[in-house]
Write a protein that holds these residues in place. Structure first.
Motif, PDB file in Angstrom:
ATOM      1  N   PRO A 144      41.873 -49.607   9.800  1.00  0.00           N
ATOM      2  CA  PRO A 144      40.872 -48.477   8.979  1.00  0.00           C
ATOM      3  C   PRO A 144      41.183 -48.690   7.580  1.00  0.00           C
ATOM      4  CG  PRO A 144      41.991 -47.513  11.085  1.00  0.00           C
ATOM      5  CD  PRO A 144      42.669 -48.712  10.907  1.00  0.00           C
ATOM      6  N   ASN A 145      40.111 -48.477   6.719  1.00  0.00           N
ATOM      7  CA  ASN A 145      40.216 -48.315   5.566  1.00  0.00           C
ATOM      8  C   ASN A 145      41.004 -49.475   4.654  1.00  0.00           C
ATOM      9  OD1 ASN A 145      38.571 -45.843   5.181  1.00  0.00           O
ATOM     10  ND2 ASN A 145      40.497 -45.057   6.294  1.00  0.00           N
ATOM     11  N   PHE A 146      40.794 -50.491   5.070  1.00  0.00           N
ATOM     12  CA  PHE A 146      41.759 -51.901   4.448  1.00  0.00           C
ATOM     13  C   PHE A 146      40.931 -52.470   3.584  1.00  0.00           C
ATOM     14  CE2 PHE A 146      42.591 -56.461   4.305  1.00  0.00           C
ATOM     15  CZ  PHE A 146      43.878 -56.272   4.226  1.00  0.00           C
ATOM     16  N   PHE A 147      41.623 -53.009   2.319  1.00  0.00           N
ATOM     17  CA  PHE A 147      40.891 -53.853   1.498  1.00  0.00           C
ATOM     18  C   PHE A 147      41.606 -55.101   1.218  1.00  0.00           C
ATOM     19  CE2 PHE A 147      39.564 -55.577  -2.629  1.00  0.00           C
ATOM     20  CZ  PHE A 147      38.330 -55.920  -2.371  1.00  0.00           C
ATOM     21  N   GLU A 148      42.926 -54.905   0.852  1.00  0.00           N
ATOM     22  CA  GLU A 148      43.903 -55.991   0.603  1.00  0.00           C
ATOM     23  C   GLU A 148      45.297 -55.648   0.839  1.00  0.00           C
ATOM     24  OE1 GLU A 148      42.363 -56.968  -3.232  1.00  0.00           O
ATOM     25  OE2 GLU A 148      43.922 -55.403  -4.339  1.00  0.00           O
ATOM     26  N   GLY A 149      46.143 -56.605   0.494  1.00  0.00           N
ATOM     27  CA  GLY A 149      47.588 -56.380   0.210  1.00  0.00           C
ATOM     28  C   GLY A 149      48.206 -56.012   1.627  1.00  0.00           C
ATOM     29  N   ALA A 150      47.884 -56.676   2.647  1.00  0.00           N
ATOM     30  CA  ALA A 150      48.697 -56.340   3.833  1.00  0.00           C
ATOM     31  C   ALA A 150      50.266 -56.522   3.617  1.00  0.00           C
ATOM     32  CB  ALA A 150      48.094 -57.375   5.237  1.00  0.00           C
ATOM     33  N   PHE A 151      51.027 -55.707   4.315  1.00  0.00           N
ATOM     34  CA  PHE A 151      52.464 -55.895   4.501  1.00  0.00           C
ATOM     35  C   PHE A 151      52.915 -55.311   5.723  1.00  0.00           C
ATOM     36  CE2 PHE A 151      56.779 -55.510   3.764  1.00  0.00           C
ATOM     37  CZ  PHE A 151      57.203 -56.578   3.060  1.00  0.00           C
ATOM     38  N   MET A 152      53.627 -55.984   6.739  1.00  0.00           N
ATOM     39  CA  MET A 152      53.941 -55.552   7.891  1.00  0.00           C
ATOM     40  C   MET A 152      55.383 -55.314   8.175  1.00  0.00           C
ATOM     41  SD  MET A 152      53.319 -55.122  11.023  1.00  0.00           S
ATOM     42  CE  MET A 152      51.896 -55.784  11.784  1.00  0.00           C
ATOM     43  N   ILE A 153      55.701 -54.193   8.632  1.00  0.00           N
ATOM     44  CA  ILE A 153      57.016 -53.730   9.002  1.00  0.00           C
ATOM     45  C   ILE A 153      57.139 -53.224  10.449  1.00  0.00           C
ATOM     46  CG2 ILE A 153      57.772 -53.279   6.617  1.00  0.00           C
ATOM     47  CD1 ILE A 153      57.581 -50.308   7.378  1.00  0.00           C
ATOM     48  N   LYS A 154      58.343 -53.350  11.028  1.00  0.00           N
ATOM     49  CA  LYS A 154      58.365 -52.944  12.297  1.00  0.00           C
ATOM     50  C   LYS A 154      59.801 -51.921  12.302  1.00  0.00           C
ATOM     51  CE  LYS A 154      59.155 -54.436  17.103  1.00  0.00           C
ATOM     52  NZ  LYS A 154      59.203 -55.463  17.959  1.00  0.00           N
ATOM     53  N   ARG A 155      59.264 -50.719  13.016  1.00  0.00           N
ATOM     54  CA  ARG A 155      60.526 -49.759  13.141  1.00  0.00           C
ATOM     55  C   ARG A 155      60.531 -49.076  14.362  1.00  0.00           C
ATOM     56  NH1 ARG A 155      61.408 -52.284   9.416  1.00  0.00           N
ATOM     57  NH2 ARG A 155      61.676 -51.784   7.390  1.00  0.00           N
ATOM     58  N   ASN A 156      61.589 -48.843  15.086  1.00  0.00           N
ATOM     59  CA  ASN A 156      61.654 -48.240  16.407  1.00  0.00           C
ATOM     60  C   ASN A 156      60.497 -48.849  17.303  1.00  0.00           C
ATOM     61  OD1 ASN A 156      63.819 -46.787  15.443  1.00  0.00           O
ATOM     62  ND2 ASN A 156      62.252 -45.426  14.423  1.00  0.00           N
ATOM     63  N   GLY A 157      60.314 -50.249  17.517  1.00  0.00           N
ATOM     64  CA  GLY A 157      59.468 -50.742  18.458  1.00  0.00           C
ATOM     65  C   GLY A 157      57.903 -50.652  18.009  1.00  0.00           C
ATOM     66  N   GLN A 158      57.544 -49.823  16.985  1.00  0.00           N
ATOM     67  CA  GLN A 158      56.346 -49.618  16.197  1.00  0.00           C
ATOM     68  C   GLN A 158      56.064 -50.567  15.492  1.00  0.00           C
ATOM     69  OE1 GLN A 158      53.573 -47.242  17.497  1.00  0.00           O
ATOM     70  NE2 GLN A 158      54.761 -47.825  19.230  1.00  0.00           N
ATOM     71  N   TYR A 159      54.654 -51.175  15.065  1.00  0.00           N
ATOM     72  CA  TYR A 159      54.348 -51.976  14.157  1.00  0.00           C
ATOM     73  C   TYR A 159      53.552 -51.283  13.172  1.00  0.00           C
ATOM     74  CZ  TYR A 159      55.341 -55.627  17.235  1.00  0.00           C
ATOM     75  OH  TYR A 159      56.411 -56.615  18.228  1.00  0.00           O
TER      76      TYR A 159
END
Length: 323
Positions: free
Chosen positions: A204-219
């Motif tokens: 939702p509400n995305f335009f650019e600059g994706a950055f993925m992290i994972k914490r406590n089993g959640q993305y």
């Protein structure tokens, strides 16, 4: 050359990098230093030093800005042999300069860069953060050409290595500040071969600059929305149970945006790094100006969560002491 700049709160940081630190806290505010070198920042740590890569302003240059620090107080400016506009140009390249670096240390210990040049994504590798770097593709072509999928602006790549060793590449934006799309594909261990067809995983509400992290089993898929040239630019995030989503926007999203008093304008296009179980967000903000082009500065704050794992709104100048 060395540059000494304003300080933000980083007491005891030199303990982290095996240097001596006075007992008195070093206190400074953003931006981290002067000049307009801080757009779209990426960061890696290697052998006690932090390497920050960023887009030069206005609107990119022929190469990247690179800064090295052991303590976030003193800085050395460096340069890279690759990428350059000249080296990263193909028959499908558009006019855009060198933008939006993403650098990650791979499972093999080497460093990998995904960089936007000419509205295409190029992939490079090196044994050291400062290079020498070389194109991962022997034929010197982009990893993702500008015409790869119609309607997608193929920029702003981010590489994520999951706990199970699987490697994912996220990228994408829109044209004319609308219709931002986010794509993802699994990569082979060579960091360049697609193991599947890319999937559209736009949150939702995305335009650019994706950055993925994972914490406590959640993305946590983090990203920017709005127009990068003005105060509408800001940082959001969504949460999912898999690297592909489905995504639900975070409780406090957007977590960083322009302040009513104008002290912070257009913060966005960030990266996240972790030191001693504390997350930090590295991002740029617009420097107030009257020019027709955009000048941006590098900033840093802590990234924190509530008891349920929601990312909290960023408290500006909120870097706590390292433990």
């Amino acid at each position: 050359m060395k540059r000494n700049y304003f300080y933000f709160t980083l007491s005891l940081v030199l303990l982290l990098v095996s240097c001596h630190q006075s007992e008195q806290d070093q206190v400074v505010g953003n931006p981290l230093f002067g000049g307009y070198f801080g757009a779209d920042p990426a960061i890696v740590e290697y052998e006690g030093k932090f390497y920050i890569y960023a887009t030069k302003d206005p609107w990119g240059g022929d190469d990247l800005a690179v800064f090295v620090t052991e303590d976030f107080l003193s800085w050395e400016e460096a340069s890279l042999n690759w990428p350059t506009k000249e080296a990263c140009t193909s028959p499908t390249s558009l006019d855009a300069n060198v933008w939006a670096p993403d650098v990650i240390q791979g499972k093999d210990g080497r460093f990998y860069m995904y960089i936007s040049v000419g509205s295409e994504i190029w992939a490079g590798g090196s044994d050291h953060p400062l290079g020498p770097w070389e194109n991962l593709k022997a034929d010197n072509t982009p990893l993702i050409p500008s015409d790869f999928i119609e309607g997608i602006h193929h920029i702003d790549a981010n590489c994520f290595i999951d706990d199970d060793g699987k490697i994912y590449l996220y990228w994408g934006s829109g044209w004319d500040w609308v219709n931002g799309r986010c794509l993802v594909v699994r990569l082979d261990d060579d960091m360049k071969t697609f193991l599947e067809e890319p999937q559209d995983v736009t949150p939702p509400n995305f335009f650019e600059g994706a950055f993925m992290i994972k914490r406590n089993g959640q993305y946590y898929l983090m990203y920017s929305d709005g127009m990068a040239i003005n105060e509408t630019y800001h940082i959001r995030y969504s949460v999912g149970d898999t690297p592909y989503g489905p995504w639900r926007e975070g409780k406090y999203s957007p977590i960083l945006q322009s302040t009513p008093d104008g002290a912070v304008v257009g913060p966005g296009h960030h990266s996240v790094f972790r030191v001693h179980n504390q997350d930090y967000i590295l991002y740029h903000r617009i420097y107030p100006q009257e020019q027709e082009y955009v000048l941006r500065q590098l900033c840093l704050d802590s990234l924190n969560y509530d008891a349920k794992g929601n990312i909290l709104p960023i408290s500006l100048n909120s870097v706590p002491p390292f433990e």
